[in-house]
Design a protein around this motif. Sequence first.
Motif, PDB file in Angstrom:
ATOM      1  N   GLN A 156       0.902   5.860  -1.303  1.00  0.00           N
ATOM      2  CA  GLN A 156       0.482   7.006  -1.508  1.00  0.00           C
ATOM      3  C   GLN A 156       1.441   7.902  -2.418  1.00  0.00           C
ATOM      4  O   GLN A 156       2.688   8.103  -1.820  1.00  0.00           O
ATOM      5  CB  GLN A 156      -0.042   7.723  -0.656  1.00  0.00           C
ATOM      6  CG  GLN A 156      -0.967   8.778  -1.075  1.00  0.00           C
ATOM      7  CD  GLN A 156      -1.944   9.477  -0.075  1.00  0.00           C
ATOM      8  OE1 GLN A 156      -2.070   8.736   1.067  1.00  0.00           O
ATOM      9  NE2 GLN A 156      -2.645  10.431  -0.459  1.00  0.00           N
ATOM     10  N   ARG A 170       0.892  -1.132  -0.057  1.00  0.00           N
ATOM     11  CA  ARG A 170       0.040   0.091  -0.050  1.00  0.00           C
ATOM     12  C   ARG A 170       0.975   1.126  -0.181  1.00  0.00           C
ATOM     13  O   ARG A 170       1.587   1.328   0.700  1.00  0.00           O
ATOM     14  CB  ARG A 170      -0.804  -0.056   1.118  1.00  0.00           C
ATOM     15  CG  ARG A 170      -1.999   1.037   1.166  1.00  0.00           C
ATOM     16  CD  ARG A 170      -2.955   0.845   2.368  1.00  0.00           C
ATOM     17  NE  ARG A 170      -3.836  -0.150   2.036  1.00  0.00           N
ATOM     18  CZ  ARG A 170      -4.819   0.098   1.559  1.00  0.00           C
ATOM     19  NH1 ARG A 170      -5.162   1.132   0.894  1.00  0.00           N
ATOM     20  NH2 ARG A 170      -5.530  -1.030   1.443  1.00  0.00           N
ATOM     21  N   SER A 187      -4.459   6.457  -0.993  1.00  0.00           N
ATOM     22  CA  SER A 187      -3.483   5.319  -0.951  1.00  0.00           C
ATOM     23  C   SER A 187      -3.823   4.255  -1.961  1.00  0.00           C
ATOM     24  O   SER A 187      -5.130   4.199  -2.190  1.00  0.00           O
ATOM     25  CB  SER A 187      -3.267   4.847   0.376  1.00  0.00           C
ATOM     26  OG  SER A 187      -4.301   4.181   1.047  1.00  0.00           O
TER      27      SER A 187
END
Length: 78
Positions: A22, A20, A46
């Motif tokens: 961003q 994950r 994200s």
Amino acid sequence: PGELAATAYYARNTTNVTMRAQAIPSISPSRVSKYFKKVECFCFNSQKLGPGESAHLNLRFYLDPDFPKDVQRVTLAY
């Protein structure tokens, strides 16, 4: 300037674990960042990619009509 543009970035998770992340944009020259208007951007949230998963990440933007006339090139990086 003033015209809506669209593009996409391609991302692929080459690991064996879910990732994950961003994205954080960087605009050059920095003085034009206030004229760069993102309408849709994968950087707003994200992104989650499972092992081996890939995705096309959309970006829609326009340059404000008051964009400086002396700037010939804008570079956007993530």
